[in-house]
Design a protein around this motif. Structure first.
Motif, PDB file in Angstrom:
ATOM      1  N   ALA A 199       0.830  -1.204   0.000  1.00  6.39           N
ATOM      2  CA  ALA A 199       0.000   0.000   0.000  1.00  6.39           C
ATOM      3  C   ALA A 199       0.864   1.253   0.000  1.00  6.39           C
ATOM      4  O   ALA A 199       2.052   1.208   0.299  1.00  6.39           O
ATOM      5  CB  ALA A 199      -0.924   0.000   1.215  1.00  6.39           C
ATOM      6  N   THR A 200       0.231   2.367  -0.326  1.00  6.51           N
ATOM      7  CA  THR A 200       0.947   3.646  -0.319  1.00  6.51           C
ATOM      8  C   THR A 200       0.876   4.280   1.066  1.00  6.51           C
ATOM      9  O   THR A 200      -0.084   4.099   1.794  1.00  6.51           O
ATOM     10  CB  THR A 200       0.318   4.625  -1.321  1.00  6.51           C
ATOM     11  N   LEU A 201       1.901   5.039   1.367  1.00  7.58           N
ATOM     12  CA  LEU A 201       1.989   5.708   2.663  1.00  7.58           C
ATOM     13  C   LEU A 201       1.516   7.152   2.499  1.00  7.58           C
ATOM     14  O   LEU A 201       0.950   7.753   3.410  1.00  7.58           O
ATOM     15  CB  LEU A 201       3.460   5.707   3.065  1.00  7.58           C
ATOM     16  N   VAL A 202       1.818   7.702   1.332  1.00  7.41           N
ATOM     17  CA  VAL A 202       1.492   9.079   0.976  1.00  7.41           C
ATOM     18  C   VAL A 202       1.045   9.044  -0.492  1.00  7.41           C
ATOM     19  O   VAL A 202       1.136   7.991  -1.120  1.00  7.41           O
ATOM     20  CB  VAL A 202       2.738   9.977   1.111  1.00  7.41           C
ATOM     21  N   PRO A 203       0.605  10.158  -1.032  1.00 11.52           N
ATOM     22  CA  PRO A 203       0.314  10.169  -2.470  1.00 11.52           C
ATOM     23  C   PRO A 203       1.547   9.719  -3.232  1.00 11.52           C
ATOM     24  O   PRO A 203       2.644  10.230  -2.988  1.00 11.52           O
ATOM     25  CB  PRO A 203      -0.013  11.637  -2.744  1.00 11.52           C
TER      26      PRO A 203
END
Lengths: 243, 243
Positions: B99-103
């Motif tokens: 998954a992404t942590l930030v954009p």
DNA sequence: GGTTGATGATGATCTATGTTAGTGTTCTTG
DNA sequence: CAAGAACACTAACATAGATCATCATCAACC
């Protein structure tokens, strides 16, 4: 041919990959040197720069690392057919050590022979790569096992894993298997103290989940043990047909 | 050419492997599809069967697994140039999520294109294999970090690791770096509670080792932080020249 | 520009696991 | 066969870290 010394390696590869006769043959004709090691002997050490890989033929081994003040962390256990230092083919310097748990027979295969094999048989290269990736998957599971499961589940999970891997090799048809591991070693593998491992071991026995005759484990209640350890073998990526 | 979209991938590979111009070119001409993802979005999920791999171009991502009762374990953090799901090339089913942590901007590259590249450029195949092995090495370090180090050292070690990897890419020349990670995420990565992470964070600050402006870290005392975290970068297998 | 939700910061309390210090049993080895 | 080492087991006590509850801050968003 079945009795070939390197047969354990072929058997192991087959648990994760479907090999053709020609490919089996190519593996079995690798050059090697056999050594018999005593229990508790290092096979390779952190900082070594090996020029060969070792195959466990018979016995058990484990990888470990020493942290501050001699605190040891065991990183994985290895059974016949494993090539625990396969990584040395691509990573010059060992970042951990490898040792025997019991008297163990290992075959050393020179890097150049392995390189040649991988070059000649790309599918085997794939199988080895796959092996390495499964290795990493097991480490991930251990990260979570140690980080997020309480001691009892942690122990149950480790026992489930070892049993599943041994059974996939066909080394156990019933629910018993050799586990030549002391409670201290289990503790170092799970990030626990030996005292607490002892307590958890007793709890599993009291719950009727396992019995522990000398240096072995008999699983009395496989479903129950899986339940306690939240064990799902997906992360082992074992071929369905041998699971 | 330097501004090519896939440049982060080349830059990353160079931190662990020496690439020729021709090889760089081969990487840069891979087909890809760019997507911009919001923060906290899954890229791939456990049990998926991906037909492509993703390269982090810009932003941060992490791998994780959910254990019993929603307890999350974060398995690794990923920075630009990483291919966190490279394993899907050889392991059909995902054993964890990403998954992404930030954009974050990611490029998706079809498996078949990667397979073709690895076939055409064996040395790049070696580089990718090496990448995967380093990945495994990092997991091993995490096993020990969580299993055998007290909370303060554990936190210091994680910070040292992230900083070292970011600096190897040339994304930080001084001693500050972006760390778009909440204390909850750090906790899930280290097998701790958020409350305790908070306390350890304060302790590191109180000791003058770090400062934590909004979503970033400034290392005030690098030697001290390494000392506390018992950090030795050998396990990252970074080329000497970029370390 | 106030409201809402996420995050960071605290304190009080609880508990899982560690530590220390043994005892008894079994294996090794001389 | 005796002696010593490993190893499993036990109990009393210590503690790192978890949990729970609350409040403060800050960014996002109607």
């Amino acid at each position: 041919m079945t009795a070939h010394i390197l047969h354990p390696l072929v058997r192991k590869l087959q648990t994760v990959f479907d090999l053709s006769e020609k490919e089996k043959e190519a593996v079995l004709t690798l050059p090697f040197l056999v050594r018999e090691l005593k229990a508790g002997q290092d096979i390779v050490r952190e900082q070594d720069r090996p020029s060969q890989c070792c195959v466990i033929l018979d016995g058990f081994a484990f990888r470990y690392k020493i942290f501050d003040e001699g605190r040891r962390q065991i990183l994985s256990f290895h059974i016949p057919g494993d090539i625990p230092d396969l990584q040395s083919l691509h990573l010059e310097v060992m970042d951990h050590s490898l040792a025997t748990l019991v008297p163990t027979r290992v075959a050393f295969i020179p890097h150049h022979a392995l390189q040649a094999l991988l070059h000649a048989e790309p599918k085997i290269a794939g199988a080895f790569w796959r092996e390495a990736l499964i290795d990493a998957s097991i480490f991930r599971e251990w990260v979570g096992n140690i980080g997020r499961r309480p001691a009892l589940a942690r122990l149950a999970h480790v026992l489930c894993e070892i049993f599943t891997r041994i059974r996939a090799l066909g080394l156990s048809d019933d629910h018993s298997f050799p586990l030549p591991v002391t409670q201290e070693e289990l503790a170092d593998a799970m990030g626990l103290s030996t005292v607490h491992v002892n307590r958890m071991m007793m709890e599993l026995r009291a719950g009727g989940l396992i019995r522990t005759p000398r240096r072995a484990i008999i699983i009395e209640n496989w479903e129950g043990l899986k339940e306690v350890g939240q064990f799902d073998p997906a992360y082992l990526h074992i071929r369905r047909s041998v699971l």
